[in-house]
Design an enzyme around this catalytic site. Structure first.
Site, short mmCIF file in Angstrom:
data_model
loop_
_atom_site.label_atom_id
_atom_site.label_comp_id
_atom_site.label_asym_id
_atom_site.label_seq_id
_atom_site.Cartn_x
_atom_site.Cartn_y
_atom_site.Cartn_z
N ASP A 177 -2.26 -2.15 -3.68
CA ASP A 177 -3.02 -0.91 -3.80
C ASP A 177 -2.28 0.08 -4.69
OD1 ASP A 177 -5.26 0.82 -3.07
OD2 ASP A 177 -3.77 2.02 -2.00
N THR A 231 0.86 -1.20 0.00
CA THR A 231 0.00 0.00 0.00
C THR A 231 0.89 1.24 0.00
OG1 THR A 231 -0.08 -0.05 2.40
CG2 THR A 231 -1.94 -1.07 1.25
N SER A 232 2.17 1.06 -0.34
CA SER A 232 3.11 2.18 -0.22
C SER A 232 3.33 2.87 -1.56
CB SER A 232 4.40 1.69 0.41
OG SER A 232 5.15 2.78 0.83
N ALA A 287 -6.21 3.28 -0.70
CA ALA A 287 -6.04 3.03 0.74
C ALA A 287 -6.32 4.28 1.57
CB ALA A 287 -4.63 2.50 1.01
N GLU A 295 1.20 2.79 -12.42
CA GLU A 295 -0.20 3.12 -12.14
C GLU A 295 -0.64 4.46 -12.74
OE1 GLU A 295 0.00 3.24 -7.75
OE2 GLU A 295 -0.52 5.35 -7.90
P1 NAD Z 1 6.42 7.80 7.65
O1 NAD Z 1 7.35 8.83 7.14
O2 NAD Z 1 5.70 8.04 8.94
O3 NAD Z 1 7.21 6.41 7.80
C1 NAD Z 1 8.04 5.89 6.82
C2 NAD Z 1 9.04 4.97 7.50
O4 NAD Z 1 9.82 4.36 6.48
C3 NAD Z 1 9.97 5.67 8.47
O5 NAD Z 1 10.04 4.97 9.69
C4 NAD Z 1 11.32 5.64 7.74
O6 NAD Z 1 12.43 5.57 8.64
C5 NAD Z 1 11.19 4.36 6.94
N1 NAD Z 1 12.09 4.30 5.80
C6 NAD Z 1 12.62 5.31 5.05
N2 NAD Z 1 13.39 4.80 4.07
C7 NAD Z 1 13.33 3.46 4.20
C8 NAD Z 1 13.93 2.38 3.48
N3 NAD Z 1 14.73 2.59 2.43
N4 NAD Z 1 13.67 1.12 3.91
C9 NAD Z 1 12.85 0.90 4.98
N5 NAD Z 1 12.28 1.87 5.69
C10 NAD Z 1 12.52 3.13 5.31
O7 NAD Z 1 5.40 7.52 6.46
P2 NAD Z 1 3.92 6.93 6.56
O8 NAD Z 1 2.97 8.02 6.80
O9 NAD Z 1 3.94 5.75 7.48
O10 NAD Z 1 3.72 6.44 5.05
C11 NAD Z 1 4.47 5.36 4.50
C12 NAD Z 1 4.26 5.32 3.01
O11 NAD Z 1 2.90 4.99 2.72
C13 NAD Z 1 4.44 6.69 2.30
O12 NAD Z 1 5.80 6.92 1.98
C14 NAD Z 1 3.60 6.54 1.07
O13 NAD Z 1 4.42 6.07 0.03
C15 NAD Z 1 2.58 5.47 1.44
N6 NAD Z 1 1.19 5.97 1.46
C16 NAD Z 1 0.27 5.34 0.66
C17 NAD Z 1 -1.05 5.77 0.66
C18 NAD Z 1 -2.09 5.06 -0.17
O14 NAD Z 1 -3.20 5.58 -0.33
N7 NAD Z 1 -1.82 3.89 -0.70
C19 NAD Z 1 -1.42 6.83 1.46
C20 NAD Z 1 -0.45 7.44 2.27
C21 NAD Z 1 0.85 7.01 2.27
#
Ligand code: NAD
Length: 346
Positions: free
Chosen positions: A257, A231-232, A296, A262
């Site tokens: 997701d 979902t990332s 998501a 995409e």
């Molecule tokens: P966040 O910044 O709170 O957390 C991201 C985490 O990833 C941090 O702990 C960071 O240290 C870690 N990180 C950074 N680089 C990394 C790497 N190379 N390997 C492993 N870990 C690493 O972000 P969040 O709010 O938890 O969101 C995470 C991701 O979810 C976002 O980057 C975005 O891509 C995705 N997202 C998707 C949707 C969706 O609708 N599908 C919506 C919001 C966010």
């Protein structure tokens, strides 16, 4: 003072509804464009102070040059991730703000919804019973209780997903580039996570270093039957390697997701078209793959937070020296981060 003018790209009905509610006092003049922001459409930003964009708008070098020439001051992202902005090139040319968190619950809960749907075959059962087919053949699932889930990225969303998994009695291991000390999370190396996990869920940002972190090599290290949840960002997974992994019965299921390519298809209705993307078509044709189109985040709570935070970001940017949600490529270097000194990034 004149109203701040926003050119709003990739506008959907649900976006408009939440931004109209948030802009109830009409402090901002907002023009909603259905089209995405690209090199071809950037001219629509002429005469605006801000471009308001989402995950599949492409803010590359050429777009940044055009925006600065038109004197657009700000890119206001309606999302947390900013891999679609050439953030380094934007530095000292145009400011960028984002919505760092709008509902981490929405995304974490969607990840679990995908997982349960997939492993309990809800997507198949739904279609069967709609057709009065009450057979159970082929619907056997497995318990989540006692299984090991590997979580990649333990930020806001990852941690909520961990809590949800623990509620199901799962054993959680995690990998994060910056592990959270004292969080009680069992951190392991990526290789160990690939080897030990029955289920792997991705919650880290997409960067140059982790693009295609799921590839032929990493899939080879995973358990047979592993379930992958993304979902990332799509490009964390090499989609062709995933197809191969599923064909070889190594990957048991995929819940997606997001998808690498995409931006060409998601958010649009192609039900009357032939999809050109063979990899996506192959994935969708597989019974153990579930695809949702980057939905998501899509809850009432998240949409309200996105609209409120985006407009607050814009107001704050034009009114103050400091924008708490500004980002630049220097931000990760906390010692030299201008924000730490209460200043804009440049
Ligand atoms: P966040 O910044 O709170 O957390 C991201 C985490 O990833 C941090 O702990 C960071 O240290 C870690 N990180 C950074 N680089 C990394 C790497 N190379 N390997 C492993 N870990 C690493 O972000 P969040 O709010 O938890 O969101 C995470 C991701 O979810 C976002 O980057 C975005 O891509 C995705 N997202 C998707 C949707 C969706 O609708 N599908 C919506 C919001 C966010």
């Amino acid at each position: 003072m004149d109203k701040i003018k926003l050119a709003f790209f990739d506008a959907k009905d649900y976006d408009k509804n939440s931004f109209i509610k948030s802009n109830i006092n009409e402090e901002f003049e907002i023009n909603y464009y259905d089209t995405r922001l690209t090199e071809e459409t950037v001219r629509l930003a002429e005469g605006y102070d801000v471009v308001c964009v989402f995950v599949n708008d492409d803010i590359n070098r050429k777009v940044i040059d055009s925006l600065t020439k038109m004197n657009v001051k700000l890119v206001a992202l309606r999302c947390a991730g900013y891999n679609n902005v050439d953030i380094e090139y934007a530095y000292e040319k145009i400011h960028v703000v984002r919505v760092p968190a709008y509902s981490p619950y929405a995304v974490a809960e969607h990840a679990m919804a995908l997982l349960l749907t997939s492993i309990r075959r809800i997507h198949k059962a739904y279609i069967r019973t709609k057709d009065f087919n009450f057979s159970l053949s082929g619907l056997t699932g497995f318990d989540l209780h006692g299984k090991t889930v590997g979580v990649v990225g333990t930020g806001k969303i990852g941690r909520i997903f961990i809590d949800i998994c623990r509620g199901f009695g799962m054993h959680v291991i995690a990998y994060d580039k910056f592990p959270a000390e004292g969080s009680g999370i069992e951190y392991v190396s990526l290789d160990e996570l690939w080897e030990r996990s029955d289920i792997i869920s991705f919650h880290c940002p997409l960067t140059d270093e982790n693009r295609h972190m799921v590839n032929e090599d990493s899939i080879a290290k995973m358990k047979k039957g592993v379930v992958l949840i993304n979902t990332s960002r799509g490009a964390l997974i090499d989609a062709e390697a995933l197809v191969e992994g599923i064909k070889q019965r190594k990957v048991g299921a995929a819940c997606l997701d997001v998808y690498e390519e995409e931006s060409n298809v998601f958010f649009h209705d192609y039900s009357n078209h032939i999809v050109d993307d063979d990899t996506l078509a192959r994935l969708i044709s597989m019974p153990n793959v579930i695809v949702t189109s980057h939905q998501a985040f899509l809850t009432e709570e998240a949409l309200t937070n996105i609209a409120d935070t985006t407009l607050d970001n814009v107001k704050e940017f034009f009114a103050q020296e400091y924008s708490k949600n500004e980002i630049c490529y220097k931000c990760p270097d906390v010692a030299n981060c201008m924000q730490e000194h209460g200043k804009k990034c440049f």
